[in-house]
Enzyme design. Structure first.
Site, PDB file in Angstrom:
ATOM      1  CG  ASP A 156      56.501  72.498  26.797  1.00 50.22           C
ATOM      2  OD1 ASP A 156      57.121  72.305  27.847  1.00 50.22           O
ATOM      3  OD2 ASP A 156      57.058  72.719  25.705  1.00 50.22           O
ATOM      4  CB  THR A 157      51.049  68.043  26.611  1.00 51.45           C
ATOM      5  OG1 THR A 157      51.443  68.418  25.298  1.00 51.45           O
ATOM      6  CG2 THR A 157      49.594  67.629  26.606  1.00 51.45           C
ATOM      7  CB  ILE A 158      48.861  69.653  31.684  1.00 49.49           C
ATOM      8  CG1 ILE A 158      47.671  70.473  31.149  1.00 49.49           C
ATOM      9  CG2 ILE A 158      50.037  70.539  32.001  1.00 49.49           C
ATOM     10  CD1 ILE A 158      46.332  70.020  31.615  1.00 49.49           C
TER      11      ILE A 158
END
Length: 346
Positions: A156-158
């Site tokens: 879960d990366t931005i």
């Protein structure tokens, strides 16, 4: 409330105030060992990025404890081949990319760790001489199984790329890690704690073994490209161990295959999975080569004949980028077509 507190009191609100106290209480309530002293002892580090030249384009990455140098190792190996004569999506392109990834990720599994605790031979690993020796192990006709080299001495990366009118460019990435993080939300804070400690090794002789005060190996890596010593391309590809593979593919698409930044991200992708762990810490065996929809079935058949285990259903990462066009004096923004994202000018 947490944002307002940080805006009002700054760093101390998080590391030496009520937010730190809430985090420590939440972790200790779960049986963890985090203390306020751990927060007070924390400091951020400014590090010198490391790079390699790929056909006149300098790719910059953050050194370990992250995995950025894997992209540099892959590019150094791939540079030993003439891709002007190798079409995008061909059997040879995909095979050479996959074998270069396997070689780099074997070193990644053995060497990458917190350099304050382990001897990580970065200069050797990203050297051209080392890459040439590793490239000799690639069989052009068959999928290989490799071991780490001798280099002494879903997430879960931005991702965000941005640039301003003065030519400043930023490449930024952040992640809470596996499954949105730990699942632990300190009372009344509104945020979830990360769980990157899961990437430690429990093998006592491993470079990345669990130790007090040590940073775990992690996957989040922003990328930056310079050309002729000037800022050129700020970009990133989210997706755990897909990230260095994505960095290499996007840059090759631009440099070797003549694509613009949007085409480079939209082109079908390759991901090689050589492990059964979330972070790909162990990269043994030939693994599985996943090809996104868009590659030729004939190429897939040929790769299977070369002993690649080929699959298709997979998460292929999320890409964003900003490129500076020196001749025209303008920026080019690119955003991921598979993923939620946007390219915005202001």
């Amino acid at each position: 409330n947490s944002y307002e507190l940080i805006a009002k009191e700054g760093r101390s609100a998080f590391y030496d105030g009520p937010l730190a106290e809430a985090i420590v209480t939440a972790v200790q309530d779960q049986g963890g060992h985090l203390t306020l002293q751990d927060f007070k002892a924390h400091h951020g580090d400014w590090v010198e990025p490391v790079s390699t030249d790929y056909r006149g384009y300098e790719l910059w990455e953050i050194p370990p404890n992250g995995q950025g140098i894997a992209a540099l190792q892959m590019l150094n190996i791939l540079e030993t081949y003439d891709f002007s004569a190798i079409p995008f999506g061909s059997t040879e392109h995909i095979h050479l990319f996959t074998e270069a990834k396997k070689l780099a990720f074997e070193d990644r599994a053995k060497y990458y760790a917190d350099p304050e605790f382990a001897d990580v031979p970065v200069e050797t690993l990203i050297s051209k001489d080392y890459a040439r020796e590793r490239a000799k192990l690639i069989d052009p006709e068959r999928a290989g199984q490799f071991e780490a080299g001798d280099a002494p001495g879903h997430g879960d990366t931005i991702y965000l790329a941005t640039a301003d009118k003065d030519g400043n460019m930023v490449s930024l990435i952040q992640s809470n890690f596996w499954g949105m993080g730990s699942g632990v939300v300190p009372k009344d804070t509104g945020f979830m704690l990360q769980n990157r400690g899961a990437a430690f090794s429990l093998q006592s002789d491993h470079n990345n073994r669990l130790e007090p005060g040590k940073r775990p190996f992690h996957t989040i890596i922003p990328a930056f490209v310079t050309k002729d010593g000037k800022p050129y391309f700020s970009y990133g590809v989210m997706g755990g161990y897909m990230q260095p593979q994505g960095h290499v593919q996007v840059l090759m698409n631009i440099v070797d295959f003549g694509m613009d930044p949007q085409e480079a991200g939209d082109a079908p992708r390759i991901i090689h999975d050589g492990s059964s762990t979330p972070e790909g810490v162990s990269a043994t065996g030939t693994g599985t080569l996943y090809l996104e929809s868009g590659f030729s079935p004939v190429v897939m058949r040929d790769l299977i004949r070369m002993r690649h285990d080929v699959g298709s259903e997979r998460f292929y990462g999320g890409y964003q980028g900003v490129m500076w066009n020196q001749a025209g004096g303008y920026y080019i923004g690119a955003t991921e077509s598979r993923f939620e994202g946007a390219s915005v000018g202001y």
